[in-house]
Scaffold this motif. Sequence first.
Motif, PDB file in Angstrom:
ATOM      1  N   ARG A 100      31.873  35.809  46.866  1.00 39.88           N
ATOM      2  CA  ARG A 100      32.768  36.440  45.906  1.00 39.88           C
ATOM      3  C   ARG A 100      31.980  37.235  44.862  1.00 39.88           C
ATOM      4  NH1 ARG A 100      38.124  34.284  44.842  1.00 39.88           N
ATOM      5  NH2 ARG A 100      38.876  33.085  46.632  1.00 39.88           N
ATOM      6  N   PRO A 158      34.669  47.631  45.763  1.00 43.06           N
ATOM      7  CA  PRO A 158      35.498  47.865  46.952  1.00 43.06           C
ATOM      8  C   PRO A 158      34.955  48.910  47.913  1.00 43.06           C
ATOM      9  CG  PRO A 158      36.499  48.838  45.006  1.00 43.06           C
ATOM     10  CD  PRO A 158      35.357  48.011  44.521  1.00 43.06           C
ATOM     11  N   THR A 168      39.948  35.354  41.593  1.00 40.83           N
ATOM     12  CA  THR A 168      41.242  35.960  41.888  1.00 40.83           C
ATOM     13  C   THR A 168      41.429  36.122  43.393  1.00 40.83           C
ATOM     14  OG1 THR A 168      40.447  38.250  41.851  1.00 40.83           O
ATOM     15  CG2 THR A 168      41.069  37.267  39.725  1.00 40.83           C
ATOM     16  N   GLU A 169      42.697  36.238  43.815  1.00 43.58           N
ATOM     17  CA  GLU A 169      42.978  36.455  45.235  1.00 43.58           C
ATOM     18  C   GLU A 169      42.424  37.799  45.699  1.00 43.58           C
ATOM     19  OE1 GLU A 169      44.400  34.226  47.520  1.00 43.58           O
ATOM     20  OE2 GLU A 169      43.888  32.985  45.803  1.00 43.58           O
ATOM     21  N   GLN A 170      42.425  38.795  44.809  1.00 41.84           N
ATOM     22  CA  GLN A 170      41.907  40.108  45.174  1.00 41.84           C
ATOM     23  C   GLN A 170      40.418  40.046  45.501  1.00 41.84           C
ATOM     24  OE1 GLN A 170      43.826  39.463  42.528  1.00 41.84           O
ATOM     25  NE2 GLN A 170      45.724  40.505  43.145  1.00 41.84           N
ATOM     26  N   VAL A 171      39.667  39.328  44.663  1.00 32.71           N
ATOM     27  CA  VAL A 171      38.236  39.178  44.928  1.00 32.71           C
ATOM     28  C   VAL A 171      38.022  38.352  46.189  1.00 32.71           C
ATOM     29  CG1 VAL A 171      36.040  38.249  44.059  1.00 32.71           C
ATOM     30  CG2 VAL A 171      37.569  39.478  42.517  1.00 32.71           C
ATOM     31  N   MET A 186      39.934  38.304  48.896  1.00 36.58           N
ATOM     32  CA  MET A 186      40.134  39.174  50.054  1.00 36.58           C
ATOM     33  C   MET A 186      38.961  40.143  50.209  1.00 36.58           C
ATOM     34  SD  MET A 186      42.774  38.319  51.758  1.00 36.58           S
ATOM     35  CE  MET A 186      42.945  39.778  52.806  1.00 36.58           C
ATOM     36  N   LEU A 187      38.439  40.650  49.082  1.00 34.13           N
ATOM     37  CA  LEU A 187      37.288  41.535  49.129  1.00 34.13           C
ATOM     38  C   LEU A 187      36.076  40.800  49.700  1.00 34.13           C
ATOM     39  CD1 LEU A 187      36.275  44.386  48.393  1.00 34.13           C
ATOM     40  CD2 LEU A 187      35.696  43.490  46.117  1.00 34.13           C
ATOM     41  N   GLN A 217      48.649  35.888  52.064  1.00 32.13           N
ATOM     42  CA  GLN A 217      47.233  36.200  51.872  1.00 32.13           C
ATOM     43  C   GLN A 217      46.337  35.202  52.595  1.00 32.13           C
ATOM     44  OE1 GLN A 217      47.218  36.213  47.597  1.00 32.13           O
ATOM     45  NE2 GLN A 217      47.442  38.440  47.460  1.00 32.13           N
ATOM     46  N   ARG A 242      43.796  36.015  55.559  1.00 30.01           N
ATOM     47  CA  ARG A 242      42.376  35.682  55.424  1.00 30.01           C
ATOM     48  C   ARG A 242      41.921  34.745  56.538  1.00 30.01           C
ATOM     49  NH1 ARG A 242      39.390  33.541  49.929  1.00 30.01           N
ATOM     50  NH2 ARG A 242      37.276  33.618  50.745  1.00 30.01           N
TER      51      ARG A 242
END
Length: 221
Positions: free
Chosen positions: A40, A48, A91-94, A96-97, A175, A179
């Motif tokens: 992460r 991104p 965070t969920e965004q991080v 997924m990244l 999500q 994932r």
Amino acid sequence: MSAPRIVTLDGPAGVGKTTLARRVAEALGLAYLDTGAMFRATALALGPGARELPGAGLRARLEGLAFGLEGRGAASALRLNGRPVGEEIRTEQVGMLASDVATLPEVREFLKAAQRAVGRATALVAEGRDMGTVVFPEAAHKFFLDAAPEIRARRRCEQLRALGAPADLDAVTAQIRARDHQDRTRAVAPLRPAADALVIDTGPLDIDGVFAAIMAALGRS
């Protein structure tokens, strides 16, 4: 009985690995290595656009990252370039990244080397997705934790709300499913139990129950 040098806990997102790995490390007096946090933190540092970088450019960016691990048990602290890795990576965004950059061979090789270097420097409990299969295949004690996506999503929402972050159960479930698919089907180091890992379904168990099962397997019940 002396503590083992390396204990691995693998499994998908939201299965309780972080809480359990910290607790096991505390009980054994070992350092705790959150390798998911390493992915992460790396993803956040790269940004991104990492996937669009040429291989040489990506490797150059990675060479500018240096991880360190201090302390033991719950006091273990992961650092990146000398600075503590904090809640900004959760965070969920991080997440997924991180799952996305984890498919890049350059990133996996860099972090595998960094994780092994930490493991050579100190005895530890390593938590992640391929600790028992790729990073520390020689570890004597390996565990794989799992649970249904719906159960993990509910737990993840509880974690997010505890942090004061918004949490939509349907969105988090979607999500987690996405994932899971990405992690389990990637060509490089897919998420799966090591052949000699003890697989524990955490769905019907609370944290205390899973902890007891792990400690019993380690001969510490």
